[in-house]
Motif scaffolding. Structure first.
Motif, mmCIF file in Angstrom:
data_model
loop_
_atom_site.group_PDB
_atom_site.id
_atom_site.type_symbol
_atom_site.label_atom_id
_atom_site.label_comp_id
_atom_site.label_asym_id
_atom_site.label_seq_id
_atom_site.Cartn_x
_atom_site.Cartn_y
_atom_site.Cartn_z
ATOM 1 N N PHE A 158 -37.074 -39.422 -15.372
ATOM 2 C CA PHE A 158 -37.836 -38.826 -14.281
ATOM 3 C C PHE A 158 -39.207 -39.475 -14.251
ATOM 4 O O PHE A 158 -39.765 -39.813 -15.297
ATOM 5 C CB PHE A 158 -37.981 -37.311 -14.479
ATOM 6 C CG PHE A 158 -36.668 -36.571 -14.358
ATOM 7 C CD1 PHE A 158 -36.114 -36.305 -13.113
ATOM 8 C CD2 PHE A 158 -35.987 -36.145 -15.498
ATOM 9 C CE1 PHE A 158 -34.905 -35.630 -13.003
ATOM 10 C CE2 PHE A 158 -34.779 -35.468 -15.385
ATOM 11 C CZ PHE A 158 -34.238 -35.208 -14.134
ATOM 12 N N SER A 189 -34.785 -26.353 -25.755
ATOM 13 C CA SER A 189 -35.270 -26.423 -24.386
ATOM 14 C C SER A 189 -35.880 -27.796 -24.127
ATOM 15 O O SER A 189 -36.620 -28.315 -24.952
ATOM 16 C CB SER A 189 -36.304 -25.313 -24.195
ATOM 17 O OG SER A 189 -36.866 -25.409 -22.926
ATOM 18 N N SER A 215 -34.170 -30.599 -23.949
ATOM 19 C CA SER A 215 -33.424 -31.674 -24.623
ATOM 20 C C SER A 215 -32.514 -32.456 -23.672
ATOM 21 O O SER A 215 -31.946 -33.471 -24.051
ATOM 22 C CB SER A 215 -32.604 -31.092 -25.783
ATOM 23 O OG SER A 215 -31.714 -30.101 -25.323
ATOM 24 N N GLY A 216 -32.378 -31.959 -22.420
ATOM 25 C CA GLY A 216 -31.585 -32.710 -21.438
ATOM 26 C C GLY A 216 -30.262 -32.059 -21.055
ATOM 27 O O GLY A 216 -29.453 -32.657 -20.350
ATOM 28 N N LYS A 217 -30.045 -30.813 -21.479
ATOM 29 C CA LYS A 217 -28.757 -30.141 -21.237
ATOM 30 C C LYS A 217 -28.451 -29.997 -19.740
ATOM 31 O O LYS A 217 -27.370 -30.363 -19.290
ATOM 32 C CB LYS A 217 -28.747 -28.752 -21.903
ATOM 33 C CG LYS A 217 -29.018 -28.770 -23.397
ATOM 34 C CD LYS A 217 -28.909 -27.376 -24.006
ATOM 35 C CE LYS A 217 -29.918 -26.364 -23.457
ATOM 36 N NZ LYS A 217 -31.336 -26.695 -23.774
ATOM 37 N N SER A 218 -29.414 -29.454 -19.001
ATOM 38 C CA SER A 218 -29.166 -29.243 -17.565
ATOM 39 C C SER A 218 -29.018 -30.577 -16.847
ATOM 40 O O SER A 218 -28.211 -30.705 -15.917
ATOM 41 C CB SER A 218 -30.305 -28.433 -16.929
ATOM 42 O OG SER A 218 -30.334 -27.135 -17.467
ATOM 43 N N THR A 219 -29.778 -31.566 -17.293
ATOM 44 C CA THR A 219 -29.666 -32.896 -16.687
ATOM 45 C C THR A 219 -28.277 -33.480 -16.924
ATOM 46 O O THR A 219 -27.656 -34.009 -15.999
ATOM 47 C CB THR A 219 -30.756 -33.833 -17.276
ATOM 48 O OG1 THR A 219 -32.039 -33.234 -17.079
ATOM 49 C CG2 THR A 219 -30.728 -35.186 -16.591
HETATM 50 P P1 ADP Z 1 -32.780 -28.466 -20.861
HETATM 51 O O1 ADP Z 1 -31.820 -27.995 -19.825
HETATM 52 O O2 ADP Z 1 -32.147 -28.885 -22.140
HETATM 53 O O3 ADP Z 1 -33.861 -27.451 -21.108
HETATM 54 P P2 ADP Z 1 -33.537 -30.432 -18.866
HETATM 55 O O4 ADP Z 1 -32.339 -31.262 -18.678
HETATM 56 O O5 ADP Z 1 -33.838 -29.406 -17.832
HETATM 57 O O6 ADP Z 1 -33.519 -29.782 -20.317
HETATM 58 O O7 ADP Z 1 -34.796 -31.392 -18.960
HETATM 59 C C1 ADP Z 1 -34.854 -32.512 -19.841
HETATM 60 C C2 ADP Z 1 -36.186 -33.225 -19.654
HETATM 61 O O8 ADP Z 1 -36.255 -33.782 -18.339
HETATM 62 C C3 ADP Z 1 -37.393 -32.315 -19.793
HETATM 63 O O9 ADP Z 1 -38.414 -33.032 -20.431
HETATM 64 C C4 ADP Z 1 -37.754 -31.994 -18.366
HETATM 65 O O10 ADP Z 1 -39.134 -31.757 -18.255
HETATM 66 C C5 ADP Z 1 -37.373 -33.265 -17.650
HETATM 67 N N1 ADP Z 1 -36.971 -32.990 -16.258
HETATM 68 C C6 ADP Z 1 -35.864 -32.327 -15.871
HETATM 69 N N2 ADP Z 1 -35.790 -32.256 -14.533
HETATM 70 C C7 ADP Z 1 -36.897 -32.892 -14.047
HETATM 71 C C8 ADP Z 1 -37.400 -33.169 -12.744
HETATM 72 N N3 ADP Z 1 -36.743 -32.786 -11.649
HETATM 73 N N4 ADP Z 1 -38.560 -33.861 -12.656
HETATM 74 C C9 ADP Z 1 -39.214 -34.267 -13.750
HETATM 75 N N5 ADP Z 1 -38.794 -34.041 -15.015
HETATM 76 C C10 ADP Z 1 -37.652 -33.367 -15.174
#
Ligand code: ADP
Ligand code: MG
Length: 245
Positions: free
Chosen positions: A16, A45, A47-51
């Motif tokens: 990102f 939190s 770590s990239g799970k949702s991504t």
């Molecule tokens: P998790 O679900 O494990 O908490 P995420 O996948 O949401 O983690 O996020 C992983 C990393 O990517 C974090 O550092 C988050 O800040 C960053 N991130 C996620 N989505 C975005 C976005 N739309 N824009 C900028 N950074 C993002």
């Protein structure tokens, strides 16, 4: 590559921002899921799970790496498809459970489920209302069928959203923190529904959660840390081969 694989992410990278502010949410992550597998993705939190869930389910394009999916006989390369093909693919094969419930404010609980059955292809021969009520019953919501989202508690809304994701019997189910708004009795009910979908119907299910209580119910646990897969382990001995493999 396993012979029952349904979903495969290979060397997935996703960042990102750019220049100085660029940060990597996924750094070459690979993951494989088989038919009838209920897998849990854990990690701190951020770590990239949702991504990873979004990339592997066709919602968020990776910078590099590939996602292959084979819900039926043919394997597709998700990020090589056109946007429209990908939408069709998701509609046909995928069920999603997200943290925000995304329920329609003007529809009652029963209608939230009925509308999924009435829409698009896969319209069923059985009465949508009957199926909606059956699902509401499984979710412990039989008495809430006529209530609007504004009249439901957070946990009840979450269960309606789960019912909506499962009612069309999708081959692939993606769930981000599906038990976060639930007390454990209801959380266990939800995990049980996911288990039935995987083990009795052969669905492939990836659940993101940091809820340790889910661990004993799943087949596999993956661990993400700082955008890398650190560990994956089968939790149990493989189930009886006759069930689905
Ligand atoms: P998790 O679900 O494990 O908490 P995420 O996948 O949401 O983690 O996020 C992983 C990393 O990517 C974090 O550092 C988050 O800040 C960053 N991130 C996620 N989505 C975005 C976005 N739309 N824009 C900028 N950074 C993002
Ligand atoms: Mg998340």
């Amino acid at each position: 590559m396993r012979d029952d694989q349904v979903l495969r992410g290979v060397d997935l990278v996703r960042s990102f921002g750019d220049g100085e502010t660029r940060s990597f949410a996924l750094r070459e992550v690979s993951i494989e899921l088989g038919r009838g597998e209920l897998a849990l993705l854990m990690g701190p939190s951020g770590s990239g799970k949702s991504t990873l869930l979004a990339v592997i389910s066709g919602l968020l394009e990776p910078d590099s790496g590939r996602v292959f999916s084979q819900p039926g006989d043919v394997e597709v390369d998700i990020w090589k498809m056109t946007t429209r093909q990908r939408e069709q693919f998701r509609l046909r094969h995928c069920g999603f459970i997200f943290q925000g419930y995304n329920l329609f404010p003007a529809l009652n609980a029963r209608q939230q489920l009925e509308i999924v059955l009435k829409w698009g292809d896969g319209a069923s021969s059985r009465d949508p209302r009957e199926r909606a009520d059956e699902m509401l019953g499984l979710l412990g919501l039989a008495k809430k069928a006529r209530l609007l989202p504004s009249q439901l508690s957070g946990g009840e809304k979450q269960r309606v959203a789960i019912g909506r994701a499962l009612i069309k019997n999708p081959q692939l189910v993606f769930a981000d923190e599906p038990t976060s708004a639930l007390d454990w009795a209801h959380g266990e009910q939800v995990i049980e529904l996911l288990r039935i979908a995987a083990h009795e119907r052969g669905a492939t299910i990836l659940v993101v959660s940091h809820d340790q209580r889910i661990v004993p119910f799943v087949d596999t646990v993956f661990h993400l840390e700082d955008g890398r897969m650190t560990d994956s382990e089968p939790v149990h001995a493989p189930r009886d081969a006759a069930v689905h493999r």
